[in-house]
Scaffold this motif. Structure first.
Motif, PDB file in Angstrom:
ATOM      1  N   ARG A 201       0.824  -1.217   0.000  1.00  0.00           N
ATOM      2  CA  ARG A 201       0.000   0.000   0.000  1.00  0.00           C
ATOM      3  C   ARG A 201       0.856   1.264   0.000  1.00  0.00           C
ATOM      4  NH1 ARG A 201      -2.961  -3.246   3.849  1.00  0.00           N
ATOM      5  NH2 ARG A 201      -1.936  -2.158   5.575  1.00  0.00           N
ATOM      6  N   LYS A 202       2.149   1.119   0.264  1.00  0.00           N
ATOM      7  CA  LYS A 202       3.041   2.280   0.379  1.00  0.00           C
ATOM      8  C   LYS A 202       4.263   2.096  -0.524  1.00  0.00           C
ATOM      9  CE  LYS A 202       1.047   4.377   4.071  1.00  0.00           C
ATOM     10  NZ  LYS A 202       0.726   5.798   4.220  1.00  0.00           N
ATOM     11  N   LYS A 203       4.052   1.570  -1.713  1.00  0.00           N
ATOM     12  CA  LYS A 203       5.165   1.222  -2.591  1.00  0.00           C
ATOM     13  C   LYS A 203       6.105   2.395  -2.872  1.00  0.00           C
ATOM     14  CE  LYS A 203       3.233  -2.683  -5.173  1.00  0.00           C
ATOM     15  NZ  LYS A 203       2.826  -3.180  -6.506  1.00  0.00           N
ATOM     16  N   LYS A 204       5.534   3.545  -3.188  1.00  0.00           N
ATOM     17  CA  LYS A 204       6.352   4.699  -3.546  1.00  0.00           C
ATOM     18  C   LYS A 204       7.187   5.158  -2.358  1.00  0.00           C
ATOM     19  CE  LYS A 204       6.022   9.232  -5.765  1.00  0.00           C
ATOM     20  NZ  LYS A 204       5.091  10.246  -6.353  1.00  0.00           N
ATOM     21  N   ALA A 205       6.555   5.235  -1.185  1.00  0.00           N
ATOM     22  CA  ALA A 205       7.269   5.684   0.020  1.00  0.00           C
ATOM     23  C   ALA A 205       8.360   4.700   0.406  1.00  0.00           C
ATOM     24  CB  ALA A 205       6.291   5.876   1.172  1.00  0.00           C
ATOM     25  N   ILE A 206       8.069   3.397   0.311  1.00  0.00           N
ATOM     26  CA  ILE A 206       9.050   2.382   0.678  1.00  0.00           C
ATOM     27  C   ILE A 206      10.229   2.405  -0.293  1.00  0.00           C
ATOM     28  CG2 ILE A 206       9.464  -0.101   0.818  1.00  0.00           C
ATOM     29  CD1 ILE A 206       8.068   1.119   3.253  1.00  0.00           C
ATOM     30  N   ALA A 207       9.953   2.608  -1.574  1.00  0.00           N
ATOM     31  CA  ALA A 207      11.039   2.692  -2.555  1.00  0.00           C
ATOM     32  C   ALA A 207      11.954   3.874  -2.236  1.00  0.00           C
ATOM     33  CB  ALA A 207      10.460   2.824  -3.962  1.00  0.00           C
TER      34      ALA A 207
END
Length: 296
Positions: free
Chosen positions: A265-271
């Motif tokens: 759900r937080k792909k961009k932030a985790i990347a």
């Protein structure tokens, strides 16, 4: 140089800074800060009395290995330094310096360290907890011995050098997922079932505990400097029951499941936080690798 592989490897660890990584970053900041102060003529040095790897071990599910249990019971190993990486403020205890002799010298020293005569927490300090901050050019606020003094002083210079931006050393999205997933996994039926089996196993050995997180807390030596034979015996029974019920494997598998869901759900932030972590750790290890005694 390389850091030791943790006992448990979680999906969120790609973006979450591990204790050993935070310790390395903290040390690199101290080294950089001391070098900054030496440029101004202050005899700062860094004296690390503990190994870089003497950090608090993973105790997510209580005592986690037979070696820990047999040697230390529920206690931490004697070479564990609770200051590393407990918090940045306590890490400054590891900095040695020749103290300024006069009130004026102390005032100048404080100004060079912090870039301010005030010790009040600023809005920038508060914003750091939100993670990465937009890169800004360091503002020059004065001059000392023909050398410019930047806003934030040597503290901010060291942070910028190692962390790479004006943010906290921690990645808040990853840390939130790590904490929330642990909490959610603890309430999961699969984990509650295996904890129940562990509790029954302990009861058969003569020890009454509802959760491995409570094990050992009632022992007479719980607050003593060292464990006794009884504590080690309980801890070894604890490990045996964990092995018999596969508690660590089951609990960590369920926890990883919650982490992956949250990360999706937080792909961009985790990347972004993964890239940020890799940069911080790389810069820290480069500094430690070229500084004698920095990682002993």
């Amino acid at each position: 140089m390389k850091l030791r592989t943790p006992l448990l490897q979680r999906p969120i660890d790609q973006a979450r800074l591990l204790p050993s990584e935070l310790a390395a970053i903290g040390r690199a900041e101290l080294i950089t800060r001391a070098a900054c102060m030496r440029r101004y003529g202050f005899e700062y040095r860094v004296d690390f009395t503990r190994s870089l790897h003497a950090t608090i071990p993973d105790r997510s599910y209580g005592v986690m290995s037979k070696e820990q249990a047999s040697r230390y019971g529920y206690h931490m190993a004697p070479d564990v330094d609770p200051r590393v990486p407990a918090n940045q403020e306590k890490q400054t205890d590891l900095v040695g310096a020749v103290k300024a002799r006069t009130a004026e010298d102390r005032k100048v020293e404080h100004l060079l360290l912090y870039g301010s005569e005030s010790e009040t927490i600023t809005e920038a300090d508060i914003r750091r907890g939100d993670g990465a901050q937009p890169a800004t050019e360091a503002k020059v606020i004065g001059e000392y011995k023909d050398k410019p003094v930047r806003e934030g002083g040597c503290y901010e210079e060291a942070r910028t050098t190692v962390v790479g931006d004006g943010g906290s050393e921690r990645n808040p999205v990853a840390m939130d997922i790590y904490l929330r997933s642990f909490d959610e996994a603890g309430k999961d039926p699969e984990v509650r079932e295996v904890v129940g089996k562990w509790s029954s196993c302990m009861a058969r050995k003569g020890y009454k505990y509802d959760s491995p997180l409570d094990a050992g807390t009632d022992l007479p030596t719980a607050k003593s400097p060292e464990p006794d034979a009884r504590e080690k015996k309980v801890a070894l029974a604890d490990i045996a029951c964990k092995n018999d019920t596969s508690l660590i494997r089951v609990w960590s598998t369920v926890e990883a499941r919650y982490e992956r869901r949250a990360m999706a759900r937080k792909k961009k932030a985790i990347a972004a936080e993964t890239e940020r972590k890799q940069g911080m750790v790389r810069r820290a290890l480069d500094i430690l690798g070229t500084t004698e005694g920095a990682a002993r």
